[in-house]
Design a protein around this motif. Structure first.
Motif, PDB file in Angstrom:
ATOM      1  N   PHE A  61       0.929  -1.338   0.198  1.00 53.96           N
ATOM      2  CA  PHE A  61      -0.043   0.101  -0.159  1.00 53.96           C
ATOM      3  C   PHE A  61       0.472   1.073  -0.160  1.00 53.96           C
ATOM      4  O   PHE A  61       0.705   2.651  -0.649  1.00 53.96           O
ATOM      5  N   GLU A  62       2.095   1.132   0.654  1.00 55.45           N
ATOM      6  CA  GLU A  62       2.219   2.780   1.067  1.00 55.45           C
ATOM      7  C   GLU A  62       2.974   3.157  -0.229  1.00 55.45           C
ATOM      8  O   GLU A  62       3.362   3.806  -0.456  1.00 55.45           O
ATOM      9  N   ALA A  63       3.579   2.009  -0.946  1.00 51.43           N
ATOM     10  CA  ALA A  63       4.990   1.845  -1.325  1.00 51.43           C
ATOM     11  C   ALA A  63       3.791   2.445  -3.665  1.00 51.43           C
ATOM     12  O   ALA A  63       4.320   3.279  -4.011  1.00 51.43           O
ATOM     13  N   VAL A  64       2.701   1.729  -3.630  1.00 48.71           N
ATOM     14  CA  VAL A  64       2.167   1.742  -4.367  1.00 48.71           C
ATOM     15  C   VAL A  64       1.691   3.294  -4.008  1.00 48.71           C
ATOM     16  O   VAL A  64       1.314   3.634  -5.645  1.00 48.71           O
ATOM     17  N   ARG A  65       1.071   3.927  -3.085  1.00 47.60           N
ATOM     18  CA  ARG A  65       0.972   5.207  -2.922  1.00 47.60           C
ATOM     19  C   ARG A  65       1.420   6.087  -3.087  1.00 47.60           C
ATOM     20  O   ARG A  65       1.706   7.043  -3.849  1.00 47.60           O
ATOM     21  N   ALA A  66       3.116   6.235  -3.136  1.00 51.60           N
ATOM     22  CA  ALA A  66       4.577   6.999  -3.709  1.00 51.60           C
ATOM     23  C   ALA A  66       4.135   6.941  -4.613  1.00 51.60           C
ATOM     24  O   ALA A  66       4.128   7.699  -4.851  1.00 51.60           O
ATOM     25  N   ALA A  67       3.883   5.557  -5.299  1.00 52.45           N
ATOM     26  CA  ALA A  67       3.952   6.289  -6.968  1.00 52.45           C
ATOM     27  C   ALA A  67       2.436   6.664  -7.016  1.00 52.45           C
ATOM     28  O   ALA A  67       3.214   7.559  -8.140  1.00 52.45           O
ATOM     29  N   LEU A  68       1.262   6.180  -7.159  1.00 54.08           N
ATOM     30  CA  LEU A  68       0.542   7.351  -7.391  1.00 54.08           C
ATOM     31  C   LEU A  68       0.856   8.328  -7.500  1.00 54.08           C
ATOM     32  O   LEU A  68       0.170   9.054  -7.620  1.00 54.08           O
ATOM     33  N   THR A  69       1.445   8.724  -5.810  1.00 54.74           N
ATOM     34  CA  THR A  69       1.422  10.261  -5.587  1.00 54.74           C
ATOM     35  C   THR A  69       2.685  11.026  -6.558  1.00 54.74           C
ATOM     36  O   THR A  69       2.113  12.001  -6.587  1.00 54.74           O
ATOM     37  N   ALA A  70       3.362   9.999  -6.845  1.00 54.34           N
ATOM     38  CA  ALA A  70       4.339  11.245  -7.532  1.00 54.34           C
ATOM     39  C   ALA A  70       3.185  11.533  -8.866  1.00 54.34           C
ATOM     40  O   ALA A  70       4.138  12.036  -9.979  1.00 54.34           O
ATOM     41  N   PHE A  71       2.970  10.755  -9.426  1.00 59.27           N
ATOM     42  CA  PHE A  71       2.096  10.561 -10.932  1.00 59.27           C
ATOM     43  C   PHE A  71       0.882  11.492 -10.757  1.00 59.27           C
ATOM     44  O   PHE A  71       1.000  12.516 -11.857  1.00 59.27           O
ATOM     45  N   ALA A  72       0.460  11.398  -9.654  1.00 57.85           N
ATOM     46  CA  ALA A  72      -0.947  12.601  -8.926  1.00 57.85           C
ATOM     47  C   ALA A  72      -0.557  14.189 -10.292  1.00 57.85           C
ATOM     48  O   ALA A  72      -0.684  14.632  -9.795  1.00 57.85           O
ATOM     49  N   ALA A  73       0.744  13.833  -9.599  1.00 54.69           N
ATOM     50  CA  ALA A  73       1.384  15.567  -9.281  1.00 54.69           C
ATOM     51  C   ALA A  73       1.858  15.971 -11.090  1.00 54.69           C
ATOM     52  O   ALA A  73       1.769  16.848 -10.836  1.00 54.69           O
ATOM     53  N   ARG A  74       1.720  14.613 -11.745  1.00 56.16           N
ATOM     54  CA  ARG A  74       2.138  15.290 -13.087  1.00 56.16           C
ATOM     55  C   ARG A  74       0.968  16.041 -13.705  1.00 56.16           C
ATOM     56  O   ARG A  74       0.828  16.564 -14.585  1.00 56.16           O
ATOM     57  N   VAL A  75       0.056  15.353 -13.053  1.00 54.44           N
ATOM     58  CA  VAL A  75      -1.210  15.122 -13.584  1.00 54.44           C
ATOM     59  C   VAL A  75      -2.790  15.457 -13.172  1.00 54.44           C
ATOM     60  O   VAL A  75      -2.947  15.269 -12.839  1.00 54.44           O
ATOM     61  N   PRO A  76      -1.994  16.788 -12.187  1.00 50.75           N
ATOM     62  CA  PRO A  76      -2.685  17.850 -11.033  1.00 50.75           C
ATOM     63  C   PRO A  76      -4.249  17.612 -11.333  1.00 50.75           C
ATOM     64  O   PRO A  76      -4.733  17.426 -10.523  1.00 50.75           O
ATOM     65  N   ASP A  77      -5.019  18.328 -12.640  1.00 53.91           N
ATOM     66  CA  ASP A  77      -6.526  17.696 -12.992  1.00 53.91           C
ATOM     67  C   ASP A  77      -6.599  16.568 -14.073  1.00 53.91           C
ATOM     68  O   ASP A  77      -7.873  16.950 -14.377  1.00 53.91           O
ATOM     69  N   ALA A 256       3.396   5.834 -16.687  1.00 54.77           N
ATOM     70  CA  ALA A 256       3.615   6.935 -18.261  1.00 54.77           C
ATOM     71  C   ALA A 256       2.563   7.160 -18.759  1.00 54.77           C
ATOM     72  O   ALA A 256       0.793   6.440 -17.498  1.00 54.77           O
ATOM     73  N   THR A 257       1.809   7.416 -19.102  1.00 57.76           N
ATOM     74  CA  THR A 257       0.533   8.348 -19.990  1.00 57.76           C
ATOM     75  C   THR A 257       0.568   8.373 -21.362  1.00 57.76           C
ATOM     76  O   THR A 257       1.398   8.808 -21.983  1.00 57.76           O
ATOM     77  N   THR A 258      -0.683   8.561 -21.640  1.00 60.41           N
ATOM     78  CA  THR A 258      -1.246   9.161 -22.798  1.00 60.41           C
ATOM     79  C   THR A 258      -1.951  10.355 -22.809  1.00 60.41           C
ATOM     80  O   THR A 258      -1.969  11.344 -24.163  1.00 60.41           O
ATOM     81  N   LEU A 259      -2.625  10.754 -21.796  1.00 67.65           N
ATOM     82  CA  LEU A 259      -1.788  12.363 -21.113  1.00 67.65           C
ATOM     83  C   LEU A 259      -1.168  13.238 -21.997  1.00 67.65           C
ATOM     84  O   LEU A 259      -0.221  13.439 -22.122  1.00 67.65           O
ATOM     85  N   ASP A 260      -2.428  14.902 -21.486  1.00 66.96           N
ATOM     86  CA  ASP A 260      -0.799  15.906 -21.791  1.00 66.96           C
ATOM     87  C   ASP A 260      -0.259  16.066 -20.571  1.00 66.96           C
ATOM     88  O   ASP A 260      -0.974  16.561 -19.480  1.00 66.96           O
ATOM     89  N   ALA A 261       0.893  15.209 -20.513  1.00 68.82           N
ATOM     90  CA  ALA A 261       1.096  15.748 -19.067  1.00 68.82           C
ATOM     91  C   ALA A 261       3.028  15.575 -19.289  1.00 68.82           C
ATOM     92  O   ALA A 261       3.520  14.824 -20.251  1.00 68.82           O
ATOM     93  N   ALA A 262       3.217  16.236 -18.518  1.00 74.85           N
ATOM     94  CA  ALA A 262       4.950  16.339 -18.232  1.00 74.85           C
ATOM     95  C   ALA A 262       5.832  15.970 -17.551  1.00 74.85           C
ATOM     96  O   ALA A 262       5.209  16.412 -15.851  1.00 74.85           O
ATOM     97  N   PRO A 263       6.870  15.547 -17.158  1.00 72.18           N
ATOM     98  CA  PRO A 263       7.627  14.715 -15.639  1.00 72.18           C
ATOM     99  C   PRO A 263       8.388  16.140 -15.291  1.00 72.18           C
ATOM    100  O   PRO A 263       8.159  17.340 -16.794  1.00 72.18           O
ATOM    101  N   ALA A 264       8.552  15.997 -14.058  1.00 70.72           N
ATOM    102  CA  ALA A 264       9.542  16.935 -13.859  1.00 70.72           C
ATOM    103  C   ALA A 264      11.057  17.246 -13.928  1.00 70.72           C
ATOM    104  O   ALA A 264      10.686  16.643 -14.830  1.00 70.72           O
ATOM    105  N   PRO A 265      11.751  18.302 -14.394  1.00 69.23           N
ATOM    106  CA  PRO A 265      12.812  18.683 -14.226  1.00 69.23           C
ATOM    107  C   PRO A 265      13.704  17.770 -14.218  1.00 69.23           C
ATOM    108  O   PRO A 265      14.583  16.995 -15.010  1.00 69.23           O
ATOM    109  N   ALA A 266      14.162  17.583 -13.004  1.00 66.72           N
ATOM    110  CA  ALA A 266      14.563  16.263 -12.348  1.00 66.72           C
ATOM    111  C   ALA A 266      13.872  15.604 -11.128  1.00 66.72           C
ATOM    112  O   ALA A 266      13.195  15.982 -10.889  1.00 66.72           O
ATOM    113  N   ARG A 267      14.981  14.739 -10.480  1.00 64.27           N
ATOM    114  CA  ARG A 267      14.239  13.721  -9.866  1.00 64.27           C
ATOM    115  C   ARG A 267      15.291  13.070  -8.503  1.00 64.27           C
ATOM    116  O   ARG A 267      16.451  12.851  -9.168  1.00 64.27           O
TER     117      ARG A 267
END
Length: 318
Positions: A61-77, A256-267
């Motif tokens: 749960f915690e690992a998946v939530r962390a990954a989903l949170t990182a993804f959600a930050a790139r598609v906030p809307d 990964a996504t087909t949505l109009d989204a861009a990654p962060a400049p760095a991680r």
């Protein structure tokens, strides 16, 4: 959602001898680490499933939530209306999805009926609107047309290579895909292989990588992974022991996504190192691959942000 899951797990092992639970956990951990690819379910009976759920669900749960949170930050809307969890077992990734977005309808696909049955039981009071479906995980698998989000967590290592490719291929038909594996060198290599398959299918990588180019890590020299803090419950300690009240779950992932989204400049790819008047950040960057940057007090706001930054965060923040 974490507390609701913990409450659902409480008492799960009542009546199951601790020795039997511990033996089941030991065998399941070997599979979880990807050492025994198979074409059969890893979770065989109620004892297996109960031990797995007690020991692994909080960490998954915690690992998946962390990954989903990182993804959600790139598609906030954006938020998914439909979610398919491939090989979801007792549904930890579905709990994590519900903790990240409100309202998605989840379908859990797994080939182990005991896992599906227990997952339904655990979720009944908190997440009743889930479809639990028995399904062979491998060649021939399909995802319903129009699916918004697919998760595949701690599954690829259980599969033979041809089934692994089939699962990732099925996932690529969704608008967004998040794959999570153990944060081991082998787990990273499976994520790296799947990442290539996602790109070849036309999806863009938005986390953790800042680009969809070749990963700059040289296999065998290092691996990309992150950590999620997991608070151990008394149930957890009963199954597997451990004196600390917490553990850090190491995981590798790709979103990964087909949505109009861009990654962060760095991680930030390692735990930031705090020094007197400076912070050392190990970054994966868009243009320069892996690099270490030093943020000092003279950088003002950036320095304060760096002191608060965590392994796995976007950089710069926001």
């Amino acid at each position: 959602m974490h507390e609701e899951l913990r409450a659902a797990l409480a008492g799960l092992l009542d009546g199951l001898p601790p020795k039997q639970a511990a033996q089941a956990v030991d065998r399941l951990i070997a599979n979880y680490r990807g050492r025994t690819p198979t074409d059969a379910p890893v979770l065989r009976d109620r004892a297996d499933v109960a031990a797995y759920a007690a020991y692994r669900m909080p960490a998954t749960f915690e690992a998946v939530r962390a990954a989903l949170t990182a993804f959600a930050a790139r598609v906030p809307d954006w938020s998914p209306a439909t979610h398919v969890d491939i090989g979801g077992g007792t549904g930890a990734a579905t709990w994590a999805t519900a903790a990240t977005w409100e309202g998605p309808h989840s379908t859990v696909l797994d080939w182990a009926q005991p896992a599906l049955d227990l997952g339904r039981e655990l979720a009944a009071k908190t997440l009743p609107d889930i479809t639990w479906q028995r399904q062979v995980i491998g060649e021939g698998l399909t995802v319903p047309a129009g699916t918004d989000l697919v998760t595949v967590s701690y599954v690829l290592g259980e599969l033979r290579p041809e089934d692994r490719r089939a699962v990732v291929a099925a996932a690529t038909t969704a608008r967004a895909v998040v794959l999570i594996e153990p944060g081991t060198p082998d787990g990273y290599l499976r994520i790296r292989e799947a990442r290539t398959q996602l790109i070849e299918a036309g999806l863009r990588i938005v986390a953790p990588c800042p680009h969809s180019d070749t990963c700059p890590i040289v296999p065998g020299e290092d691996w990309c992974h992150f950590a999620a803090r997991v608070n151990r419950s008394s149930l957890h300690r009963q199954v597997k022991g451990g004196s600390l009240p917490y553990e850090d779950e190491k995981f590798s992932y790709v979103a990964a996504t087909t949505l109009d989204a861009a990654p962060a400049p760095a991680r930030i790819v390692r735990k930031p190192q705090l020094r007197k008047g400076q912070v050392l950040l190990d970054l994966c960057t868009t243009a320069d691959g892996l690099q270490r940057t030093t943020v000092t007090k003279r950088h003002g706001t950036a320095y304060r942000e760096a002191r608060d930054a965590s392994w796995g965060d976007d950089w710069p923040h926001g």
